[in-house]
Design a protein around this motif. Sequence first.
Motif, short mmCIF file in Angstrom:
data_model
loop_
_atom_site.label_atom_id
_atom_site.label_comp_id
_atom_site.label_asym_id
_atom_site.label_seq_id
_atom_site.Cartn_x
_atom_site.Cartn_y
_atom_site.Cartn_z
N THR A 15 0.78 -1.21 0.04
CA THR A 15 0.04 -0.07 -0.10
C THR A 15 0.64 1.31 -0.03
OG1 THR A 15 -1.69 1.42 1.21
CG2 THR A 15 -0.20 -0.01 2.32
N ALA A 16 0.24 2.41 -0.55
CA ALA A 16 0.82 3.71 -0.79
C ALA A 16 0.83 4.30 0.69
CB ALA A 16 0.66 4.41 -1.73
N ALA A 17 -0.07 3.89 1.55
CA ALA A 17 -0.29 4.45 2.82
C ALA A 17 0.50 3.96 3.95
CB ALA A 17 -1.93 4.16 3.33
N GLY A 18 1.02 4.91 4.63
CA GLY A 18 1.88 4.37 5.88
C GLY A 18 1.13 3.72 6.73
N CYS A 96 -3.86 11.60 9.31
CA CYS A 96 -3.43 10.57 10.19
C CYS A 96 -4.84 9.87 10.95
CB CYS A 96 -2.38 10.81 11.12
SG CYS A 96 -0.82 11.55 10.59
N THR A 97 -4.94 8.54 10.82
CA THR A 97 -6.14 8.14 11.64
C THR A 97 -5.57 7.02 12.71
OG1 THR A 97 -7.47 7.98 9.50
CG2 THR A 97 -8.05 6.46 11.54
N TYR A 98 -5.88 7.37 13.79
CA TYR A 98 -5.42 6.41 14.96
C TYR A 98 -6.46 5.67 15.66
CZ TYR A 98 -1.36 9.84 14.64
OH TYR A 98 -0.32 10.38 14.01
N HIS A 99 -6.13 4.34 16.01
CA HIS A 99 -7.20 3.59 16.79
C HIS A 99 -6.34 2.81 17.65
CE1 HIS A 99 -5.92 1.12 13.35
NE2 HIS A 99 -6.26 0.02 14.09
N ARG A 100 -7.12 2.43 18.76
CA ARG A 100 -6.50 1.52 19.79
C ARG A 100 -6.29 0.18 19.32
NH1 ARG A 100 -8.78 2.09 25.98
NH2 ARG A 100 -10.55 0.68 25.18
N LEU A 101 -5.36 -0.69 19.63
CA LEU A 101 -5.07 -2.13 19.63
C LEU A 101 -5.38 -2.72 20.72
CD1 LEU A 101 -1.78 -1.94 17.00
CD2 LEU A 101 -4.39 -1.92 16.48
N GLN A 102 -6.15 -3.87 20.80
CA GLN A 102 -6.46 -4.58 21.96
C GLN A 102 -6.09 -6.06 21.80
OE1 GLN A 102 -10.39 -2.37 22.72
NE2 GLN A 102 -9.61 -3.32 24.70
N GLY A 103 -5.64 -6.74 22.63
CA GLY A 103 -5.29 -8.15 22.32
C GLY A 103 -6.55 -8.98 22.64
N ARG A 104 -6.32 -10.19 22.71
CA ARG A 104 -7.23 -11.36 22.75
C ARG A 104 -7.72 -11.34 24.11
NH1 ARG A 104 -4.89 -16.05 19.29
NH2 ARG A 104 -5.45 -15.54 17.05
N ASP A 105 -7.09 -10.85 25.14
CA ASP A 105 -7.50 -10.91 26.66
C ASP A 105 -7.91 -9.75 26.79
OD1 ASP A 105 -5.37 -9.33 26.23
OD2 ASP A 105 -3.80 -10.11 27.80
N GLY A 106 -8.29 -8.72 25.91
CA GLY A 106 -8.80 -7.25 26.25
C GLY A 106 -7.86 -6.25 26.48
N GLY A 107 -6.53 -6.54 26.91
CA GLY A 107 -5.63 -5.80 27.25
C GLY A 107 -5.13 -4.61 26.04
N VAL A 108 -4.65 -3.41 26.59
CA VAL A 108 -4.37 -2.47 25.61
C VAL A 108 -2.88 -2.89 24.99
CG1 VAL A 108 -3.81 -0.23 25.06
CG2 VAL A 108 -5.86 -0.88 26.54
N GLY A 110 -1.51 -1.10 22.19
CA GLY A 110 -1.03 -0.09 21.61
C GLY A 110 -1.83 0.83 20.84
N VAL A 111 -1.20 1.40 19.77
CA VAL A 111 -2.15 2.33 18.93
C VAL A 111 -1.73 1.92 17.53
CG1 VAL A 111 -2.40 4.78 18.06
CG2 VAL A 111 -2.15 4.12 20.59
N GLY A 112 -2.54 1.80 16.51
CA GLY A 112 -2.32 1.59 15.33
C GLY A 112 -2.68 2.71 14.45
N ALA A 113 -1.57 3.13 13.35
CA ALA A 113 -1.75 4.12 12.76
C ALA A 113 -1.58 4.19 11.17
CB ALA A 113 -0.61 5.23 13.07
N VAL A 114 -2.68 4.92 10.44
CA VAL A 114 -2.73 4.82 9.00
C VAL A 114 -2.62 6.35 8.64
CG1 VAL A 114 -3.93 4.18 7.08
CG2 VAL A 114 -4.36 2.88 8.98
N ILE A 115 -1.35 6.42 7.87
CA ILE A 115 -1.05 7.73 7.41
C ILE A 115 -0.76 7.93 5.82
CG2 ILE A 115 0.97 9.48 7.75
CD1 ILE A 115 1.59 7.87 10.20
N ILE A 116 -1.67 9.13 5.27
CA ILE A 116 -1.55 9.19 3.96
C ILE A 116 -1.08 10.76 3.62
CG2 ILE A 116 -3.03 9.72 1.81
CD1 ILE A 116 -5.01 7.47 3.11
N GLU A 117 -0.17 10.88 2.96
CA GLU A 117 0.28 12.30 2.53
C GLU A 117 -0.53 13.06 1.63
OE1 GLU A 117 4.22 14.70 1.40
OE2 GLU A 117 4.42 12.61 1.55
N VAL A 118 -1.05 14.29 2.41
CA VAL A 118 -1.92 14.98 1.54
C VAL A 118 -1.26 16.23 0.90
CG1 VAL A 118 -3.91 13.95 2.44
CG2 VAL A 118 -2.95 15.88 3.67
N SER A 119 0.14 16.39 0.83
CA SER A 119 0.62 17.75 0.51
C SER A 119 0.11 18.23 -0.64
CB SER A 119 2.17 17.31 0.73
OG SER A 119 2.76 17.01 1.97
#
Length: 556
Positions: A15-18, A96-108, A110-119
């Motif tokens: 993908t071209a998205a970061g 930038c779009t950020y969303h929280r990542l959770q494991g199968r046990d429900g624990g946090v 981290g954060v997932g990021a999808v980044i698209i350059e719009v310059s």
Amino acid sequence: MNADESLWRALLEGTAAGVAVLGPDLRYRYVNPALARMNGVEPAAHIGRTIAETVPGVDVGEGVLRMVLADGTPRELLSSGQTRADSPHTTRYWQCTYHRLQGRDGGVGGVGAVIIEVSEDHEAQRELERAKERLLLLDAAAVRIGSTLEMDPTCQELADLLVEVIADTATVEVLDSGPRAHPRPPPDGALRLRRAAMAARPSLRERVRIFGTPGEYVVYQRGSAIPTCLETGRPVVQNLPRDEEIAHSAPNAERVAAYRAAGIHSVLVVPLSARGDRIGTVTLIRAGTSPGFDDEDTAIARALADRAAISLDNARRYTREHGIAVELQRALLAAPGTPHPGVEVATRYLPAGATDLVGGDWFDTLALPGGVTLLAMGDVMGHGVEAAVEMSHYRSMLRVVAGEGDAPDRVLRRMDALLAAAGAQRPGTCLLGLADPARGGCFFASAGHLPPAVVTPDGRVRLLAVLPGPPLGADLRGTYETVYVPWRAGETLLLYTDGLVERRTEDIDASLARLASLVLPHDGEPLDALLARIVHRLAPSAAEDDVALLAARARP
């Protein structure tokens, strides 16, 4: 998921998205190749580092990331700055779009990021906004610049607008020719212009006053900014010029210290030209904490200068035509014919204003056989040189036709026929009177003109009942009628044009009634003084049309 690992890897790496994964401590756990290219940092060099450590030139928005970690609500953010990768953009932008990542046990996890350059999109939007701003400025220029047909006020309007929008100080210099040109030629190789206008921000007005005032002539050295701009027709930009450059561009080298003391650090010169003719230049100056001039400033300054140049060229052409018309009309009206010795005559002419083209008002007197004096008042339709030239035709024709001694109605009929045969383009009104002081009477005939008046010895004004026929040269069928009126001792005959009485907001009958209501005790005062009082009482300070008057009184 392990079974589909190849598909997921193909998606993330193709993908071209970061794409990135940040741990709970907001340090990189994973970046895909697209994000590594955006940041100009190898993927492995990201792992274990924060965003700020990896790309310190980017506005991170770390507070937003911590909010996503805390409440699990996905969020979007527009980030800007520069990474370690090369880019043609001065400032880069990323959606930038950020969303929280959770494991199968429900624990946090981290954060997932999808980044698209719009310059590119951001630059396009900024360009649209700049284009809109330029259009708004041009709209303002259309209203603010060119409100008169005079050169210097138009230049001042341009300088004032430039100081409001993009300059700390602005001056307008013009090439003068004709009567306004400097009497002496400039030194060899130099260029002399007249400073027509100057404007500055309030904080700079006292400092720039030492550089000169509007109206003075300034000599510029060959190769300096203003002559170069005028010769090439292209803008000249000098941001942070050296002292040597300032000394070369300034009228004299002694001003360098004064420029530095005023904090001047950038100069932009744009040409003023219209319809292929050079008019002058506009100089914009920035000082103090203002930034230097960029391409956008140059585009705005040039657009405003081009808009103003049309108005300036119109003003210059008008000034030239107005001067010719004024000189022609002045020459014609300054030399009326000579009345009979038994008739005292005074005339007065008032142009509508400095910014209006002269009209076709005219008057004349002519001594005829038998002690009779011809009194004439006329108004040719239109303004400008053409009206003044047509006015001279009417006067010349009248002198030839009236010299045969016919009654006024016959003179008007002959003139109308001659004008029709010649294909006259401009109709005109005319009032003729044959004043005979020896017999105490006057014969009048009118071609569409306002009625004459008589001022009695006790100062009362009476309108004379002279039936108007059709205007001359209008190709209208009609008749002219000669009317005899007594002309008693001490009475003053008054002929005038419509500019004396007419008002756009009232009926002509009301205008004439205002003239007839005057009381002008004169007790034998000179006719010039009587005309001055009539003008003072009737003519507005800002006349809408030219005013011409002729007064005649029998000598004792």
